[in-house]
Design a protein around this motif. Structure first.
Motif, PDB file in Angstrom:
ATOM      1  N   TYR A  18     -11.350  13.909 -10.655  1.00  0.00           N
ATOM      2  CA  TYR A  18     -11.168  13.171 -12.204  1.00  0.00           C
ATOM      3  C   TYR A  18     -11.227  14.387 -13.514  1.00  0.00           C
ATOM      4  O   TYR A  18     -11.037  15.543 -13.042  1.00  0.00           O
ATOM      5  N   SER A  57     -12.578  14.609 -15.751  1.00  0.00           N
ATOM      6  CA  SER A  57     -13.958  15.126 -15.844  1.00  0.00           C
ATOM      7  C   SER A  57     -15.128  14.495 -15.552  1.00  0.00           C
ATOM      8  O   SER A  57     -15.587  13.434 -15.058  1.00  0.00           O
ATOM      9  N   ALA A  98     -18.176  13.965 -16.667  1.00  0.00           N
ATOM     10  CA  ALA A  98     -18.641  12.361 -17.266  1.00  0.00           C
ATOM     11  C   ALA A  98     -18.060  11.404 -16.871  1.00  0.00           C
ATOM     12  O   ALA A  98     -18.219   9.961 -16.951  1.00  0.00           O
ATOM     13  N   TYR A  99     -16.553  11.385 -16.213  1.00  0.00           N
ATOM     14  CA  TYR A  99     -15.968  10.148 -16.150  1.00  0.00           C
ATOM     15  C   TYR A  99     -16.278  10.045 -14.693  1.00  0.00           C
ATOM     16  O   TYR A  99     -16.564   8.568 -14.004  1.00  0.00           O
ATOM     17  N   SER A 147     -19.029  11.028 -13.718  1.00  0.00           N
ATOM     18  CA  SER A 147     -20.282  10.522 -13.659  1.00  0.00           C
ATOM     19  C   SER A 147     -21.030   8.500 -13.940  1.00  0.00           C
ATOM     20  O   SER A 147     -21.226   7.806 -13.693  1.00  0.00           O
ATOM     21  N   ASN A 148     -20.022   8.486 -14.367  1.00  0.00           N
ATOM     22  CA  ASN A 148     -19.809   7.155 -15.173  1.00  0.00           C
ATOM     23  C   ASN A 148     -19.105   6.298 -13.954  1.00  0.00           C
ATOM     24  O   ASN A 148     -19.142   4.716 -13.555  1.00  0.00           O
ATOM     25  N   GLN A 149     -17.958   6.187 -13.279  1.00  0.00           N
ATOM     26  CA  GLN A 149     -17.460   5.153 -12.340  1.00  0.00           C
ATOM     27  C   GLN A 149     -18.832   5.760 -11.178  1.00  0.00           C
ATOM     28  O   GLN A 149     -18.922   4.580 -10.920  1.00  0.00           O
ATOM     29  N   LYS A 186     -21.754   5.506 -11.405  1.00  0.00           N
ATOM     30  CA  LYS A 186     -22.999   4.502 -12.189  1.00  0.00           C
ATOM     31  C   LYS A 186     -22.798   3.346 -11.687  1.00  0.00           C
ATOM     32  O   LYS A 186     -23.643   2.309 -11.687  1.00  0.00           O
ATOM     33  N   LYS A 187     -21.675   3.162 -12.498  1.00  0.00           N
ATOM     34  CA  LYS A 187     -20.835   1.950 -11.933  1.00  0.00           C
ATOM     35  C   LYS A 187     -20.635   0.934 -10.894  1.00  0.00           C
ATOM     36  O   LYS A 187     -21.121   0.651 -10.983  1.00  0.00           O
ATOM     37  N   SER A 217     -26.791   7.299 -11.122  1.00  0.00           N
ATOM     38  CA  SER A 217     -26.370   7.851 -11.401  1.00  0.00           C
ATOM     39  C   SER A 217     -26.040   9.044  -9.947  1.00  0.00           C
ATOM     40  O   SER A 217     -27.208   9.278  -9.535  1.00  0.00           O
TER      41      SER A 217
END
Length: 187
Positions: A152, A154, A156-157, A159-161, A163-164, A169
């Motif tokens: 990944y 980052s 953040a990326y 974590s976002n993926q 959660k999506k 989280s």
């Protein structure tokens, strides 16, 4: 020699189970790998029936048609990449699949979408998220280390993926996640 393709054979334990069942049936095996078996000789019609009788109740199935074999190979390559070769390569998935399967990626992508009802990319992401879940449950790596292992860009990326896909989280999943993982063949 002859090659069989077997659906849902996605892990080392699956390989062991299939090998054991083949040996119990007295079928000479040269090699058993993810999704495929190399036999010493062609199976007789009776051996095929007996093999189906033991494999189907265990969740495996011999694949006869060409399209299904290609789909199973795509899945096995992705599972192998995500679950057994973490951070080995920065190569694009499309290049890996095209190279290993000797087909243009657009053909593979269209075939996969047509048969599976989802894209190769979504399947790849689902496998990566299952690996993230596994690593979170083991609780041995930080989220940064997991992001690095799975290529990944980052945390953040990731974590976002995460959660999506899961609706949670990573930290919330880690608190409640022990019973929320899926077997690889159900992803």
């Amino acid at each position: 020699m002859t090659k069989l393709f077997i659906k849902n054979m996605v892990c080392n334990r699956c390989i062991m189970v299939v090998r054991n069942e083949l040996e119990k049936l007295g079928i000479s095996v040269r090699h058993v790998g993810l999704g495929e078996v190399l036999l010493e000789k062609e199976l007789s019609p009776e051996e095929k029936v007996n093999l189906d009788k033991v494999l189907i109740p265990l969740g495996f199935e011999v694949i006869d048609d060409k399209k299904s074999r290609v789909i199973e190979k795509i899945k096995n390559i992705i599972i192998d990449l995500v679950h057994h070769h973490e951070n080995d390569t920065k190569t694009k998935l499309s290049d890996v699949l095209s190279s290993k399967l000797h087909h243009d990626y657009s053909y593979l992508s269209n075939l996969f979408s047509e048969v599976e009802g989802t894209t190769i990319e979504k399947y790849f992401i689902a496998q990566k998220i299952e690996k993230v879940k596994e690593l979170l449950v083991y609780d041995e790596l930080s989220l940064s280390e997991i992001a690095f292992r799975l290529n990944y860009s980052s945390v953040a990326y990731l974590s976002n993926q995460f959660k999506k896909v899961t609706g949670l989280s990573p930290s919330h999943f880690k608190q409640i996640g022990k019973g929320r993982r899926k077997p690889l063949d159900e992803v």
